[in-house]
Every structure is written in C-alpha cells, then in structure tokens.
Scaffold this active site. Structure first.
Site, PDB file in Angstrom:
ATOM      1  N   GLY A  78     117.658  -4.866  45.132  1.00 50.12           N
ATOM      2  CA  GLY A  78     117.576  -3.713  44.408  1.00 50.12           C
ATOM      3  C   GLY A  78     117.776  -4.660  42.823  1.00 50.12           C
ATOM      4  O   GLY A  78     117.151  -3.798  41.941  1.00 50.12           O
ATOM      5  N   THR A  79     117.836  -5.569  42.363  1.00 47.85           N
ATOM      6  CA  THR A  79     117.601  -5.841  40.897  1.00 47.85           C
ATOM      7  C   THR A  79     116.262  -5.839  40.667  1.00 47.85           C
ATOM      8  O   THR A  79     115.427  -5.077  39.036  1.00 47.85           O
ATOM      9  CB  THR A  79     118.299  -7.672  40.534  1.00 47.85           C
ATOM     10  OG1 THR A  79     119.423  -6.768  41.096  1.00 47.85           O
ATOM     11  CG2 THR A  79     117.898  -7.661  39.113  1.00 47.85           C
ATOM     12  N   ASN A 158     129.656   0.917  41.884  1.00 43.88           N
ATOM     13  CA  ASN A 158     129.676  -0.279  42.189  1.00 43.88           C
ATOM     14  C   ASN A 158     131.041  -0.636  42.228  1.00 43.88           C
ATOM     15  O   ASN A 158     131.592  -1.338  43.235  1.00 43.88           O
ATOM     16  CB  ASN A 158     128.799  -1.101  41.867  1.00 43.88           C
ATOM     17  CG  ASN A 158     128.991  -1.873  40.565  1.00 43.88           C
ATOM     18  OD1 ASN A 158     128.471  -1.030  40.146  1.00 43.88           O
ATOM     19  ND2 ASN A 158     128.728  -2.358  40.368  1.00 43.88           N
ATOM     20  N   GLN A 188     124.251   1.944  46.241  1.00 43.30           N
ATOM     21  CA  GLN A 188     125.905   1.834  46.853  1.00 43.30           C
ATOM     22  C   GLN A 188     126.034   2.969  47.775  1.00 43.30           C
ATOM     23  O   GLN A 188     126.488   2.968  48.601  1.00 43.30           O
ATOM     24  CB  GLN A 188     127.181   1.549  45.807  1.00 43.30           C
ATOM     25  CG  GLN A 188     126.924   0.318  45.186  1.00 43.30           C
ATOM     26  CD  GLN A 188     127.477  -0.665  45.825  1.00 43.30           C
ATOM     27  OE1 GLN A 188     128.364  -0.222  47.093  1.00 43.30           O
ATOM     28  NE2 GLN A 188     126.930  -2.462  45.115  1.00 43.30           N
ATOM     29  N   SER A 208     118.501  -1.262  48.405  1.00 42.77           N
ATOM     30  CA  SER A 208     118.857  -2.355  49.235  1.00 42.77           C
ATOM     31  C   SER A 208     119.549  -3.317  50.598  1.00 42.77           C
ATOM     32  O   SER A 208     121.006  -1.980  50.858  1.00 42.77           O
ATOM     33  CB  SER A 208     119.941  -3.255  48.036  1.00 42.77           C
ATOM     34  OG  SER A 208     119.609  -4.814  48.284  1.00 42.77           O
ATOM     35  N   HIS A 210     120.543  -5.454  51.562  1.00 40.02           N
ATOM     36  CA  HIS A 210     122.304  -6.533  52.103  1.00 40.02           C
ATOM     37  C   HIS A 210     122.960  -5.269  51.813  1.00 40.02           C
ATOM     38  O   HIS A 210     124.004  -6.289  52.429  1.00 40.02           O
ATOM     39  CB  HIS A 210     122.109  -7.613  51.158  1.00 40.02           C
ATOM     40  CG  HIS A 210     121.953  -8.042  49.931  1.00 40.02           C
ATOM     41  ND1 HIS A 210     123.742  -7.862  49.571  1.00 40.02           N
ATOM     42  CD2 HIS A 210     121.675  -7.253  48.719  1.00 40.02           C
ATOM     43  CE1 HIS A 210     123.910  -7.501  47.858  1.00 40.02           C
ATOM     44  NE2 HIS A 210     122.293  -7.106  47.739  1.00 40.02           N
ATOM     45  N   THR A 246     102.594 -12.373  49.514  1.00 40.05           N
ATOM     46  CA  THR A 246     102.707 -12.351  51.802  1.00 40.05           C
ATOM     47  C   THR A 246     104.639 -11.481  51.987  1.00 40.05           C
ATOM     48  O   THR A 246     105.257 -12.090  51.357  1.00 40.05           O
ATOM     49  CB  THR A 246     102.595 -13.118  51.860  1.00 40.05           C
ATOM     50  OG1 THR A 246     101.717 -13.715  51.974  1.00 40.05           O
ATOM     51  CG2 THR A 246     103.153 -13.205  53.706  1.00 40.05           C
ATOM     52  N   CYS A 332     128.216  -9.346  40.958  1.00 42.63           N
ATOM     53  CA  CYS A 332     127.124 -10.696  40.130  1.00 42.63           C
ATOM     54  C   CYS A 332     128.022 -10.973  38.687  1.00 42.63           C
ATOM     55  O   CYS A 332     128.203 -11.161  37.369  1.00 42.63           O
ATOM     56  CB  CYS A 332     126.035  -9.538  39.585  1.00 42.63           C
ATOM     57  SG  CYS A 332     125.800  -8.586  40.921  1.00 42.63           S
TER      58      CYS A 332
HETATM   59  N1  PLP Z   1     123.045  -1.921  41.844  1.00 41.56           N
HETATM   60  C1  PLP Z   1     123.864  -1.606  42.201  1.00 41.56           C
HETATM   61  C2  PLP Z   1     124.948  -0.812  41.982  1.00 41.56           C
HETATM   62  C3  PLP Z   1     124.576  -2.882  42.808  1.00 41.56           C
HETATM   63  O1  PLP Z   1     125.814  -2.633  42.822  1.00 41.56           O
HETATM   64  C4  PLP Z   1     123.561  -3.764  43.306  1.00 41.56           C
HETATM   65  C5  PLP Z   1     124.117  -5.050  43.815  1.00 41.56           C
HETATM   66  O2  PLP Z   1     125.504  -5.740  43.910  1.00 41.56           O
HETATM   67  C6  PLP Z   1     122.259  -4.518  42.697  1.00 41.56           C
HETATM   68  C7  PLP Z   1     121.762  -2.579  42.004  1.00 41.56           C
HETATM   69  C8  PLP Z   1     121.905  -4.854  42.728  1.00 41.56           C
HETATM   70  O3  PLP Z   1     121.337  -5.543  44.584  1.00 41.56           O
HETATM   71  P1  PLP Z   1     120.673  -6.064  44.960  1.00 41.56           P
HETATM   72  O4  PLP Z   1     121.756  -7.887  44.737  1.00 41.56           O
HETATM   73  O5  PLP Z   1     120.083  -6.252  45.944  1.00 41.56           O
HETATM   74  O6  PLP Z   1     119.596  -7.384  43.779  1.00 41.56           O
END
Ligand code: PLP
Length: 387
Positions: A78-79, A158, A188, A208, A210, A246, A332
């Site tokens: 997601g980042t 989140n 989220q 995302s 995971h 890839t 994070c």
């Molecule tokens: N955005 C939100 C609201 C999230 O909660 C998270 C992860 O906690 C992310 C972005 C980042 O996603 P990823 O862990 O897949 O990089």
C-alpha cells in the site's frame, strides 16, 4: 471456528496491522509457486498459465472494487501505491498548481510522501479532525483552491476506525474548479466495507493484500480509466509500463483470491465485527476509568480505547503475556506517539494509554470476553499498584 483460523492458543486482535493469510489465498499462492511458476511475459505454456493466473487476480481485485481490470495497477504494498499516487499526481499537474490537500490523520505512507513534496516546493495543507477523529467537509471546501493538484483523504482511519467524508473531496475540487486528482487510501476499508471508487468520486485509490487475509508483498492502486499519471520506475513493460519488473505472482494470485473470498462474505463479516465491537464497547464499561476513543458509527473492525493510568505499552505487554495481541497504535509507528490521537486533541491521559483492538472474520465473541477479562484483571492489578 473454522480450521483456517490458525493457532487458537493466540487471540489475534491486531488485524489493522496485518492479517492471517486465509487458506484459499495460501493455496493459490502455493499453486503459483509450484505449478504456474512461469514468467507471465513468457510465450510458452507455463508463461501463459502464469499470465492467466495474473489476469484472474486482477479481475478478482477489480470485481471487489466494482471496477475494470485495466484500472488495477499491481504494486508491492500500500505504501508504494500511495507514493505512486502522490508523486504521479504531483508530476502530472505541477505546471497547473502546487497545492496538495490532505489530512493530519493519514498513514505515514501519505504523510511522508506529502512532506517530501513539501520539501520540493509544494504547498501542503493538512486538515485536522474534530475530537471524533473525523475531518469536516467544510474544511475540505475551504482548503481546496484552483491551484490544487491533489486531494488525498483516507476512507477508514487505521487507528480509530473513523470513516472520513471522501465524497466531499470531489465536491471540493468541483467547487474550486481545481485541476486536482482525488486520491483515497482505502487500505483499512477494502473488503471490510464495500468500496466503490466511482461512488466515492475518486481517481486513485489504494488497497493492500495483507490487510484482507492475502499475502504480504501485494497491493494495488486503482487508476480510473482516462486518468494518466507518469511512472516512477523504468524497465520492462509490465503493468502498462507503470510499474515494471517481473510480477510477484504468488503474492498477487493470493491477493486476488483473498479479495474474492472476502468480498463474497463482506456483509456477514461486517455484521460479526459490529457484534464484536458492540460487546467490547459495552464490556469496557466494567473496566475502571476505561474510555472508547473510536466514534460509535466508525468502521466496526477497529476499536481504540484507553484505560487512563495504564500506559499503552504496559497494557499491551500485560495482554501479550496472556497470548492476546493488540496494538498500541499503528504497527508502522513502532510504539511512537500517535499522530492521529494527537491531531484529535485527545486528553494526554487517554492518548498515553490508548490501545487499538482490530478484528477479522476469524475472531469470536469468546475472544472479546477473554480480552475484556484480561483488561479488567490488568486494570485491577496495575491501578491498585499505582495508588
Ligand atoms: N494506509 C493505511 C491506512 C494503512 O493502515 C497501511 C498499513 O498499515 C498502509 C497504508 C500501508 O500499507 P502497506 O503495509 O501495504 O504498505
């Protein structure tokens, strides 16, 4: 409890940080590693099998987002998707303006991308929420001007589960006659609520794998048909040249499968989460001094609560000792003070003692009962010890 629920010795209530991979997604990823292991760009039969699997994954994610497969750009996390949205929009429109409007309660993937663009000369406005953790539409309307190139607002926070007024971003852009693209971080929200980028009025939207019981290493940026943003990486032609390299097929195949399974059971899963949240909020009244920091009508998968007098890490460790996993903030931030709670102007005592409980479809009422019991025990012991 289904057998896919993993090790039942552990009560896992940190699903906003990450989730257990569901059986269906794990099987799909395994098949991608051991059967369809060709390079999707290869022309032979194993390459074609891999390309088919990739196509199926993209279709599944597109379906879960009520969108079309060509609107799904696969990324590694997601980042990365948030960063492509920010730097892509900034580069695409820098000749038309330099304002970026976002919020103070975004994930660091957005906050830090915004700060980097600020360092490069963009004028970044970070809107603050009210005490309920929700951004006011009027503040969006006031902040977006005709020089705005990007508006980015998350759908579900989140840390608190507060649902944000994403639709107001499109209206703000319309009112200001701004060239801006609208981005939504729906990491989220995806597969927890029904996310439809068109109904939200956004051009770009991040999800995302995971967080939805898919493998780590896979995510997607929805890019609405007709919206063009320049690539940040250069190489082979994968992902329409937007994200060459890839493809991580095992993770992506698992992501697609996880999205398919979660989308199919979204309503019943949300009803379960609502019951779990209701019980947790009600049961917390029995814990001395406990306060709930999440809004009542927030996404039911996330409940932020505090027992003032017991610091977050102390409660987290006490629960962890009883094999209950919760979070003291976003994963994070690694225990750093929550910028979300600070932006909400939460009283110091509540902010210092906040923990986040986040559910998945694998949680049960018994999980919540055990959590409540252990929180009460911890409160009784620790608060008594401190007087
Ligand atoms: N955005 C939100 C609201 C999230 O909660 C998270 C992860 O906690 C992310 C972005 C980042 O996603 P990823 O862990 O897949 O990089």
């Amino acid at each position: 409890m289904s057998e896919t629920a993993g090790n039942r010795e552990i009560i896992y209530l940190d699903n906003s940080a990450t989730t257990m991979v569901c059986r269906e997604a794990a099987d799909k990823a395994y098949a991608a590693m051991t059967e369809s292991y060709g390079n999707p760009s290869s022309r032979h039969l194993l390459g074609i099998a891999a390309a088919d699997l990739l196509r199926e994954a993209r279709q599944n994610v597109a379906d879960a987002l009520h969108s079309r497969p060509e609107e799904i750009l696969f990324t590694s996390c997601g980042t990365e998707a948030d960063n492509i949205a920010f730097f892509g929009a900034a580069n695409a429109f820098k000749h038309r303006g330099n304002r970026i409007v976002t919020t103070a309660i975004e994930h660091p993937a957005v906050l830090k991308a915004a700060s980097e663009l600020e360092n490069r000369g963009f004028d970044v406005v970070r809107l603050r929420p009210g005490r309920d953790g929700i951004i006011k539409p009027e503040d969006l309307f006031a902040a977006v001007n005709e020089k705005t190139v990007l508006v980015s607002i998350m759908l579900v926070n989140n840390e608190t589960g507060a649902v944000q007024p994403v639709e107001a971003a499109r209206e703000a852009v319309r009112r200001a006659n701004a060239p801006a693209l609208v981005h939504c971080d729906a990491v989220q929200a995806f597969c927890r609520t029904d996310v439809d980028p068109r109904k939200l009025g956004v051009d770009l939207l991040t999800v995302s794998s995971h967080k939805i019981h898919g493998p780590k290493g896979a995510a997607a940026l929805f890019i609405k048909n007709g919206v063009r943003i320049p690539p940040m990486m250069f190489g082979g032609g994968q992902e329409n040249g937007m994200r060459p390299g890839t493809e991580a097929l095992p993770a992506l195949a698992g992501f697609g499968e996880a999205a398919r399974v979660a989308a199919a059971s979204l309503t019943q899963n949300a009803a379960l989460a609502a019951r779990l949240k209701a019980r947790l909020v009600d049961g917390a009244k029995e814990i001395p001094g406990a306060v709930v920091n999440s809004p009542e009508d927030g996404c039911p998968y996330v409940v932020n609560l505090s027992v003032p007098g017991i610091r977050s890490e102390v409660m987290l460790n006490a629960l962890s000792a009883k094999a209950i996993c919760v979070s003291s903030g976003s994963a994070c931030s690694k225990g750093a003070k929550s910028s979300v709670l600070a932006a909400m102007d939460l009283p110091r005592a509540a902010a210092d003692s906040a923990i986040r409980v986040s559910f998945s479809r694998y949680n049960t009422q018994e999980d919540v009962e055990k959590l409540l019991r252990e929180m009460k025990n911890a409160a009784d012991t620790l608060l008594k010890a401190s007087v």
